[in-house]
Design a protein around this motif. Structure first.
Motif, PDB file in Angstrom:
ATOM      1  N   GLU A 150       0.831  -1.205   0.000  1.00 21.60           N
ATOM      2  CA  GLU A 150       0.000   0.000   0.000  1.00 21.60           C
ATOM      3  C   GLU A 150       0.862   1.251   0.000  1.00 21.60           C
ATOM      4  N   ALA A 151       1.968   1.217   0.729  1.00 18.36           N
ATOM      5  CA  ALA A 151       2.795   2.416   0.872  1.00 18.36           C
ATOM      6  C   ALA A 151       3.447   2.765  -0.468  1.00 18.36           C
ATOM      7  N   ASN A 152       3.747   4.065  -0.634  1.00 21.49           N
ATOM      8  CA  ASN A 152       4.477   4.502  -1.818  1.00 21.49           C
ATOM      9  C   ASN A 152       5.942   4.688  -1.435  1.00 21.49           C
ATOM     10  N   PRO A 153       6.830   3.791  -1.890  1.00 27.07           N
ATOM     11  CA  PRO A 153       8.237   3.873  -1.472  1.00 27.07           C
ATOM     12  C   PRO A 153       8.889   5.202  -1.821  1.00 27.07           C
ATOM     13  N   PHE A 154       8.394   5.861  -2.894  1.00 26.86           N
ATOM     14  CA  PHE A 154       9.051   7.098  -3.332  1.00 26.86           C
ATOM     15  C   PHE A 154       8.816   8.267  -2.392  1.00 26.86           C
ATOM     16  N   GLN A 155       7.910   8.101  -1.417  1.00 27.41           N
ATOM     17  CA  GLN A 155       7.731   9.189  -0.460  1.00 27.41           C
ATOM     18  C   GLN A 155       8.947   9.301   0.454  1.00 27.41           C
ATOM     19  N   ASP A 156       9.772   8.257   0.458  1.00 29.10           N
ATOM     20  CA  ASP A 156      10.984   8.261   1.276  1.00 29.10           C
ATOM     21  C   ASP A 156      12.154   8.788   0.452  1.00 29.10           C
ATOM     22  N   LEU A 157      12.759   9.886   0.917  1.00 22.41           N
ATOM     23  CA  LEU A 157      13.877  10.487   0.174  1.00 22.41           C
ATOM     24  C   LEU A 157      15.002   9.481  -0.056  1.00 22.41           C
ATOM     25  N   ARG A 158      15.198   8.539   0.900  1.00 24.76           N
ATOM     26  CA  ARG A 158      16.292   7.575   0.760  1.00 24.76           C
ATOM     27  C   ARG A 158      16.091   6.693  -0.473  1.00 24.76           C
ATOM     28  N   VAL A 159      14.820   6.383  -0.753  1.00 23.83           N
ATOM     29  CA  VAL A 159      14.535   5.562  -1.945  1.00 23.83           C
ATOM     30  C   VAL A 159      14.845   6.366  -3.211  1.00 23.83           C
ATOM     31  N   ARG A 160      14.408   7.618  -3.233  1.00 25.80           N
ATOM     32  CA  ARG A 160      14.672   8.452  -4.413  1.00 25.80           C
ATOM     33  C   ARG A 160      16.174   8.604  -4.616  1.00 25.80           C
ATOM     34  N   GLU A 161      16.886   8.775  -3.501  1.00 27.60           N
ATOM     35  CA  GLU A 161      18.330   8.936  -3.594  1.00 27.60           C
ATOM     36  C   GLU A 161      18.986   7.643  -4.098  1.00 27.60           C
ATOM     37  N   ALA A 162      18.464   6.498  -3.632  1.00 26.35           N
ATOM     38  CA  ALA A 162      19.006   5.219  -4.082  1.00 26.35           C
ATOM     39  C   ALA A 162      18.843   5.071  -5.590  1.00 26.35           C
ATOM     40  N   PHE A 163      17.672   5.471  -6.104  1.00 26.56           N
ATOM     41  CA  PHE A 163      17.449   5.408  -7.554  1.00 26.56           C
ATOM     42  C   PHE A 163      18.469   6.283  -8.283  1.00 26.56           C
TER      43      PHE A 163
END
Lengths: 527, 324
Positions: A290-303
């Motif tokens: 359900e959660a949107n992983p992209f709301q976490d800056l760490r995920v965006r940074e990992a990408f």
């Protein structure tokens, strides 16, 4: 014997004379094979890039731009804000239209007022949206009253083509296409055109600026890449734009051709959707979450960290690209020279994902275009492979623009790659549309489909729009650039470079960052 | 005969209606044309104004009936992209395509039918085997690849012919044509040959199969027994008897060559209607798509009608059946 020899000599000389003569006549003309042309000869019809490029030959704009898209005088010699909602433009004196009449402030007012009446689906009202009214002060002065402070009005007017007020109202595409109303002040006069066909131009010998070299210019529309290259190789055309990467490699070893390469304004950017629910949900081990992983800056940074930009530029785009760290070239108004180039760091990407709670990565759909910019689909596929190395399963799908854009507009994508060109050369155009919170009432964030919203950035952008002092405004936009890029609101990947090719020794020109191929800026090669 | 015409016209009207509904629903399903065309810097307000201006906010059936109403009064509308009447736009490009397709199918027929008859008349000869092998290449090689090879060979390397475009045209009865001048021929010959290749292969095979069958039939034996020359036997009797399938295929192929010459037009930068229609599809320029497809349907109906009439001319039995 002697007389016979003389006769032969005379003939030889005559033939040589004739050849040089015809060579000179030919040298005066220029035939350009272009990928795309205009949709109409009415300069107020469409914002299409190839439309502006073509019509710049016939019509002049109020404000000009140099090859790096920075402002310079054109039909207006100066522009100054005289209060918070009024700009004063001084109009150049002594400029004549192709029909011999003088350019006055009336023509400029007529042109601005005309746009909402005649513009088409690619609406030019985006350039006049802040104009409330136009007041003619005298023959060579106008005051443009705006809805509130409009700091970027001169930037908007780089696409404001001035037509003659004598054409009258109610004149549309048909009268322009026939040439009847195609009366500008530009360096070339209109001869003929038909949709998707050749645009034929002849030199305006009374041009107010520097007189162009080529007497007759034909811009042939050849959309197919292979055909355009063949047209150059067979001598049908003297110059072509948008040489495909594969042909560029071969052309560098071909001494019959000269090539010209330049950065474009187009950058391929990744946008992660940060809304509360993703349209297509992410999956962990095959199970939707359900959660949107992209709301976490760490995920965006990992990408971001998992992207090897050098590989994208040198291998995927075959050398016709340059790593990008912001949404527009850093030399543009409001670009930041302090931002570091993101490092490729796979280990750090993996540990960031683990920290964010995705030690095994996740699965996500990734959409992109396949026909908008050179290499868009190839970069898309390469990205999904790069992310796979960080343990992410990214399902890339490259779509035709006809399918992609309506779906993007409807908010159907969770993660996407698309090209963006900062055509006005300054930051508010790009960051105001893509990064500012989507807010129809303020007319900002029209292309922010990711749901990104950052109050600090919004405030800076809005303050910038009110700040008429150039240096203060530039500082505000630099902050916007740095904040939004550090926050990974979007992830820029590569700047697209483009190539022109010409018959060797025929001509020379300085490529422009907006990729426009303008006959009047092309010079013959030094002999 | 009159009933025959009325039936055909009725068929055409049904096909046109079905097709226009399909195009409308199809474009509607893909999305809003404004979203494809709009400039990225446009505000939401500008976007909504545009959608309202072009009527895309109305229900689909309403858009459709407005369109039908306009068509009934002879107005196919204006192109979204060019804002000029679509019929004028299409007819400004149609002569180029028509000329190209006609030249292509004529090349195919003039070369293909005699070669096919020869291959059927002497099935064992080496020349016949060669012809058959070439015919396989004709319809198995992709058009765009052959087109590029032709350009590379004749334009880029040999410099004999131009690489693309249409060159200067001359007017014949107000229609601009290339076929009148040698310069025009130098432009049309490569694309026409490229477009002809597939049809050439097809016609060779058809003519050969028909000839093979006809050569063993009774009337050929009787004609020979009568002492007629071989050229008369083949050129008159055999040709007439194998003509019906050839004319059928010729007609169909002419139609599809005309309607779908787009690959060749793209490679040779031929200013025909095919390129226009592909571009219109890319930006969902619906008026152009609908008007063009209506024209294509009408074209096929007319071609089929002509083919049917030709059957009567070629075969007395069909003529007799129709008049009874």
């Amino acid at each position: 014997m002697l007389s016979k020899k003389n006769a032969i000599l005379a003939i030889t000389l005559a033939v040589m004379g004739a050849t040089t003569l015809s060579a000179q006549v030919l040298a005066e003309d220029l035939t350009i094979g272009v990928r795309a042309g205009p949709d109409s000869i009415d300069p107020h019809w469409s914002t299409l890039g190839s439309q502006a490029e073509s019509l710049r030959h016939i019509f002049d704009t109020l404000v000009g731009v140099d090859k790096d898209l920075q402002l310079q005088p054109a039909l207006a010699t100066s522009w100054t804000p005289i209060d918070d909602s009024t700009w004063e433009f001084k109009i150049r004196e002594g400029v004549k239209f192709h029909d011999g009449s003088d350019l006055t402030a009336e023509d400029v007012k007529f042109s601005i007022d005309r746009i909402p009446q005649v513009t088409g689906p690619m609406s030019m009202t985006i350039y006049t949206k802040s104009v409330a009214s136009v007041e003619v002060i005298d023959d060579y002065t106008i005051h443009v009253h705006t809805n509130g402070p409009a700091a970027t009005l001169p930037n908007d007017f780089i696409r404001l083509f001035v037509v003659s007020s004598e054409i009258g109202e109610g004149v549309g595409n048909e009268q322009f296409n026939s040439g009847e109303a195609a009366i500008g002040t530009g360096p070339y006069k209109f001869v003929s055109w038909e949709p998707k066909g050749d645009l034929v131009l002849t030199r305006n010998d009374d041009y107010w600026g520097e007189k162009p070299y080529w007497e007759n210019v034909v811009r042939k529309e050849i959309p197919n890449d292979a055909s355009r290259v063949a047209a150059l190789q067979s001598g049908e055309v003297d110059l072509i734009n948008y040489v495909p990467a594969t042909d560029y490699a071969a052309m560098q070893n071909d001494n019959r051709l000269d090539t010209f390469i330049a950065d474009s304004v187009y950058i391929l950017n990744i946008t992660p959707n940060v809304k509360d629910t993703l349209p297509v949900k992410a999956k962990v081990n095959g199970v939707e979450i359900e959660a949107n992983p992209f709301q976490d800056l760490r995920v965006r940074e990992a990408f971001d960290l998992a992207i090897n930009r050098d590989i994208l530029a040198d291998v995927v785009l075959e050398g016709l690209g340059k790593p990008a760290n912001q949404l527009m070239p850093e030399t543009f108004f409001g670009g930041s020279t302090d931002l570091p180039m993101p490092e490729y760091d796979l280990e750090r990407a993996k540990s960031l994902l683990a920290e964010a709670g995705y030690p095994d990565g996740f699965e996500i759909d990734f959409a992109c275009t396949n026909n908008r910019l050179p290499g868009d689909a190839a970069v898309c596929e390469a990205l999904s492979q790069m992310w796979a190395r960080a343990g992410l399963k990214v399902n890339a799908s490259a779509l035709n623009g006809t399918v992609f854009f309506p779906a993007q507009q409807a908010g159907d994508f969770s993660l996407w790659l698309s090209g963006w060109g900062t055509l006005t050369g300054e930051a508010s155009y790009t960051y105001g549309s893509l990064i500012h919170t989507a807010d129809p009432e303020k007319g900002l964030g029209a292309f922010n489909k990711s749901g990104y919203s950052n109050a600090e950035i919004d405030a800076l952008l809005e303050e910038g729009a009110r700040t008429l002092d150039d240096d203060a405004r530039r500082a505000l936009y630099e902050q916007v650039t740095e904040l939004s890029m550090t926050d990974r609101a979007m992830i820029p990947t590569v700047i697209i470079q483009t190539v022109w090719a010409a018959e060797a020794g025929k001509l020379t020109f300085e490529p422009r960052v907006d990729q426009e191929t303008l006959a009047y800026l092309i010079q013959p090669a030094a002999q | 005969m009159l009933g025959f015409f009325i039936q055909r016209i009725f068929q055409a009207v049904v096909v046109v209606i079905v097709m226009s509904v399909l195009v409308f629903v199809g474009v509607y399903a893909i999305g809003n044309p404004i979203d494809v065309m709009i400039d990225p810097a446009a505000t939401q307000e500008i976007r909504e104004n545009l959608i309202a201006q072009y009527g895309f906010d109305r229900p689909l059936y309403e858009q459709y009936f407005i369109f039908i109403g306009n068509v009934l009064s002879g107005d196919f509308g204006e192109s979204f992209v060019y804002r000029i009447p679509v019929l004028g736009l299409i007819f400004s490009r149609l002569p180029a395509t028509f000329e190209l397709a006609t030249t292509a199918v004529l090349i195919a027929a003039i070369i293909g039918v005699p070669l096919g008859i020869w291959a059927g008349y002497k099935p064992g000869a080496f020349s016949s085997k060669l012809i058959m092998a070439l015919s396989i290449l004709g319809f198995s090689l992709p058009t765009f690849w052959v087109g590029l090879i032709l350009v590379m060979t004749f334009a880029v390397n040999l410099h004999w012919l131009p690489s693309g475009g249409r060159g200067e045209t001359s007017d014949l009865l107000g229609i601009p044509l290339s076929l009148i001048t040698p310069d025009g021929w130098s432009y049309i010959i490569l694309p026409a040959f490229n477009l002809a290749l597939f049809n050439l292969g097809l016609l060779i095979r058809l003519a050969r199969a028909g000839t093979l069958e006809a050569m063993s039939s009774d009337y050929v034996r009787f004609a020979r027994a009568q002492g007629l020359k071989e050229s008369t036997v083949v050129g008159l009797h055999v040709l007439k008897n194998i003509s019906i399938p050839i004319v059928t295929v010729f007609g169909l192929e002419f139609g599809s060559t005309l309607a779908f010459a787009v690959v060749t037009e793209t490679i040779f930068n031929w200013p025909g209607v095919g390129k226009l229609i592909i571009d219109s599809i890319m930006v969902l320029d619906r008026p152009v798509m609908v008007a063009y497809l209506v024209l294509v349907v009408l074209l096929f109906v007319i071609i089929n009608l002509v083919v049917d009439l030709l059957y009567g001319v070629l075969d007395p039995r069909i003529r007799a059946r129709r008049s009874s």
